[in-house]
Design a protein around this motif. Structure first.
Motif, PDB file in Angstrom:
ATOM      1  N   ARG A 229      -7.839  57.769  41.618  1.00 45.58           N
ATOM      2  CA  ARG A 229      -8.587  56.565  41.006  1.00 45.58           C
ATOM      3  C   ARG A 229      -9.628  56.971  40.291  1.00 45.58           C
ATOM      4  O   ARG A 229      -9.967  56.424  39.422  1.00 45.58           O
ATOM      5  CB  ARG A 229      -8.989  55.626  42.420  1.00 45.58           C
ATOM      6  CG  ARG A 229      -7.901  54.920  43.157  1.00 45.58           C
ATOM      7  CD  ARG A 229      -8.348  54.183  44.436  1.00 45.58           C
ATOM      8  NE  ARG A 229      -9.395  53.224  43.959  1.00 45.58           N
ATOM      9  CZ  ARG A 229      -9.082  51.903  43.672  1.00 45.58           C
ATOM     10  NH1 ARG A 229      -7.858  51.496  43.228  1.00 45.58           N
ATOM     11  NH2 ARG A 229     -10.293  51.127  43.292  1.00 45.58           N
ATOM     12  N   ARG A 230     -10.239  58.055  40.708  1.00 44.09           N
ATOM     13  CA  ARG A 230     -11.719  58.518  40.126  1.00 44.09           C
ATOM     14  C   ARG A 230     -11.095  59.005  38.589  1.00 44.09           C
ATOM     15  O   ARG A 230     -11.921  58.693  37.684  1.00 44.09           O
ATOM     16  CB  ARG A 230     -12.388  59.646  40.936  1.00 44.09           C
ATOM     17  CG  ARG A 230     -13.124  59.050  41.745  1.00 44.09           C
ATOM     18  CD  ARG A 230     -14.092  60.119  42.587  1.00 44.09           C
ATOM     19  NE  ARG A 230     -14.754  59.473  43.707  1.00 44.09           N
ATOM     20  CZ  ARG A 230     -14.403  59.831  45.048  1.00 44.09           C
ATOM     21  NH1 ARG A 230     -13.496  60.777  45.198  1.00 44.09           N
ATOM     22  NH2 ARG A 230     -14.961  59.145  46.046  1.00 44.09           N
ATOM     23  N   ARG A 231      -9.894  60.000  38.647  1.00 41.65           N
ATOM     24  CA  ARG A 231      -9.683  60.582  37.438  1.00 41.65           C
ATOM     25  C   ARG A 231      -9.334  59.540  36.499  1.00 41.65           C
ATOM     26  O   ARG A 231      -9.291  59.599  35.267  1.00 41.65           O
ATOM     27  CB  ARG A 231      -8.364  61.529  37.818  1.00 41.65           C
ATOM     28  CG  ARG A 231      -7.925  62.085  36.561  1.00 41.65           C
ATOM     29  CD  ARG A 231      -6.430  63.140  36.929  1.00 41.65           C
ATOM     30  NE  ARG A 231      -5.604  62.344  37.789  1.00 41.65           N
ATOM     31  CZ  ARG A 231      -4.696  61.803  37.302  1.00 41.65           C
ATOM     32  NH1 ARG A 231      -4.651  61.178  36.150  1.00 41.65           N
ATOM     33  NH2 ARG A 231      -3.920  61.104  38.384  1.00 41.65           N
ATOM     34  N   LEU A 232      -8.407  58.342  36.859  1.00 45.15           N
ATOM     35  CA  LEU A 232      -8.160  57.522  36.001  1.00 45.15           C
ATOM     36  C   LEU A 232      -9.087  56.561  35.496  1.00 45.15           C
ATOM     37  O   LEU A 232      -9.005  56.062  34.241  1.00 45.15           O
ATOM     38  CB  LEU A 232      -7.095  56.243  36.910  1.00 45.15           C
ATOM     39  CG  LEU A 232      -5.517  56.972  37.081  1.00 45.15           C
ATOM     40  CD1 LEU A 232      -4.996  55.834  37.961  1.00 45.15           C
ATOM     41  CD2 LEU A 232      -4.863  57.097  36.016  1.00 45.15           C
ATOM     42  N   LYS A 233     -10.251  56.218  36.399  1.00 47.74           N
ATOM     43  CA  LYS A 233     -11.272  55.685  35.729  1.00 47.74           C
ATOM     44  C   LYS A 233     -12.037  56.356  34.772  1.00 47.74           C
ATOM     45  O   LYS A 233     -12.520  56.034  33.834  1.00 47.74           O
ATOM     46  CB  LYS A 233     -12.312  55.386  37.210  1.00 47.74           C
ATOM     47  CG  LYS A 233     -13.476  54.409  36.659  1.00 47.74           C
ATOM     48  CD  LYS A 233     -14.380  54.326  37.922  1.00 47.74           C
ATOM     49  CE  LYS A 233     -15.607  53.438  37.685  1.00 47.74           C
ATOM     50  NZ  LYS A 233     -16.615  53.483  38.894  1.00 47.74           N
ATOM     51  N   THR A 234     -12.124  57.907  34.986  1.00 48.03           N
ATOM     52  CA  THR A 234     -12.736  58.626  34.039  1.00 48.03           C
ATOM     53  C   THR A 234     -12.135  58.614  32.657  1.00 48.03           C
ATOM     54  O   THR A 234     -12.476  58.487  31.752  1.00 48.03           O
ATOM     55  CB  THR A 234     -12.689  60.024  34.611  1.00 48.03           C
ATOM     56  OG1 THR A 234     -13.679  60.007  35.542  1.00 48.03           O
ATOM     57  CG2 THR A 234     -13.548  60.790  33.560  1.00 48.03           C
ATOM     58  N   GLU A 235     -10.797  58.480  32.749  1.00 48.10           N
ATOM     59  CA  GLU A 235      -9.701  58.470  31.795  1.00 48.10           C
ATOM     60  C   GLU A 235     -10.161  57.087  30.926  1.00 48.10           C
ATOM     61  O   GLU A 235      -9.915  57.258  29.456  1.00 48.10           O
ATOM     62  CB  GLU A 235      -8.454  58.738  31.884  1.00 48.10           C
ATOM     63  CG  GLU A 235      -8.059  60.210  32.455  1.00 48.10           C
ATOM     64  CD  GLU A 235      -6.743  60.484  32.878  1.00 48.10           C
ATOM     65  OE1 GLU A 235      -5.854  59.355  32.898  1.00 48.10           O
ATOM     66  OE2 GLU A 235      -6.423  61.448  33.339  1.00 48.10           O
ATOM     67  N   LYS A 236     -10.247  56.156  31.472  1.00 49.59           N
ATOM     68  CA  LYS A 236     -10.407  54.928  31.086  1.00 49.59           C
ATOM     69  C   LYS A 236     -11.440  54.725  30.108  1.00 49.59           C
ATOM     70  O   LYS A 236     -11.706  54.131  29.292  1.00 49.59           O
ATOM     71  CB  LYS A 236     -10.281  53.901  31.856  1.00 49.59           C
ATOM     72  CG  LYS A 236      -9.445  52.778  31.975  1.00 49.59           C
ATOM     73  CD  LYS A 236      -9.494  51.832  32.880  1.00 49.59           C
ATOM     74  CE  LYS A 236      -8.420  50.865  33.066  1.00 49.59           C
ATOM     75  NZ  LYS A 236      -8.232  49.795  34.003  1.00 49.59           N
ATOM     76  N   THR A 237     -12.557  55.153  30.799  1.00 47.51           N
ATOM     77  CA  THR A 237     -13.832  55.207  30.084  1.00 47.51           C
ATOM     78  C   THR A 237     -14.225  56.244  28.827  1.00 47.51           C
ATOM     79  O   THR A 237     -15.171  56.153  28.060  1.00 47.51           O
ATOM     80  CB  THR A 237     -14.978  55.396  31.094  1.00 47.51           C
ATOM     81  OG1 THR A 237     -14.911  56.268  31.748  1.00 47.51           O
ATOM     82  CG2 THR A 237     -15.003  54.189  32.183  1.00 47.51           C
ATOM     83  N   SER A 238     -13.292  57.190  28.836  1.00 45.35           N
ATOM     84  CA  SER A 238     -13.378  58.313  27.829  1.00 45.35           C
ATOM     85  C   SER A 238     -13.183  57.818  26.234  1.00 45.35           C
ATOM     86  O   SER A 238     -11.929  56.996  26.291  1.00 45.35           O
ATOM     87  CB  SER A 238     -12.921  59.380  28.234  1.00 45.35           C
ATOM     88  OG  SER A 238     -12.979  59.941  29.424  1.00 45.35           O
TER      89      SER A 238
END
Length: 175
Positions: free
Chosen positions: A166-175
């Motif tokens: 979930r953290r990885r997907l959130k980081t990818e979404k905001t990048s």
């Protein structure tokens, strides 16, 4: 399974045996210190009170919100790691008095743990590093490191692996 020491009693319920268990004056001192901490808005002051007068092990940058209630009888059995948050009105218990016995157990909370408001932590549990405990959760068993738990009865909502995804997907979404 919670890790508690069990002490059977005979006759009246175990709470009637309280001052055979712990000194009246210790409870009185702890009560006063805890009440000061519960109402103080100063995070460093609370940490000082709990370390100095209650002999709790409290890591640097750990924050206690207003109204947190550490165990009044055995606060020295509570250990909290670095940079953790103990949410509003949370209760940290290191003892439980039952009809025919009382139990005492260490509460071990890791580093970077977030405990939501109105949670209750029972004696003898360990909460692993980076765990998140949802508001109003009754923590009656160990919480695995990195997991997100909640409810009554408490259950794992997201495992450490699911939280990392979930953290990885959130980081990818905001990048």
């Amino acid at each position: 399974m919670r890790r508690t020491e069990r002490f059977p009693v005979e006759g009246a319920n175990s709470l009637w045996h309280i001052y055979k268990t712990v000194s009246f004056w210790k409870v009185m001192k702890n009560f006063i210190v805890i009440q000061l901490g519960r109402y103080s808005p100063s995070l460093p002051f609370k940490r000082f009170l709990y370390r100095r007068f209650l002999h709790m092990k409290v890591g640097d940058q750990t924050s206690f919100a207003l109204m947190v209630m550490p165990d009044v009888m055995f606060p020295e059995r509570i250990s909290i790691g670095k940079n953790s948050i103990i949410g509003y009105n949370t209760t940290l218990l290191a003892h439980e008095y039952l009809i025919e016995e009382f139990r005492i157990g260490d509460v071990l909370i890791g580093d970077r743990v977030m405990i939501g408001a109105n949670a209750t932590i029972l004696p003898g549990v360990q909460i692993g590093d980076d765990a998140i405990v949802s508001a109003a959760t009754l923590v009656h068993k160990d919480v695995p490191a990195g997991s997100f738990v909640g409810g009554n009865p408490m259950k794992v909502i997201y495992s450490a692996e699911e939280m990392a995804t979930r953290r990885r997907l959130k980081t990818e979404k905001t990048s």
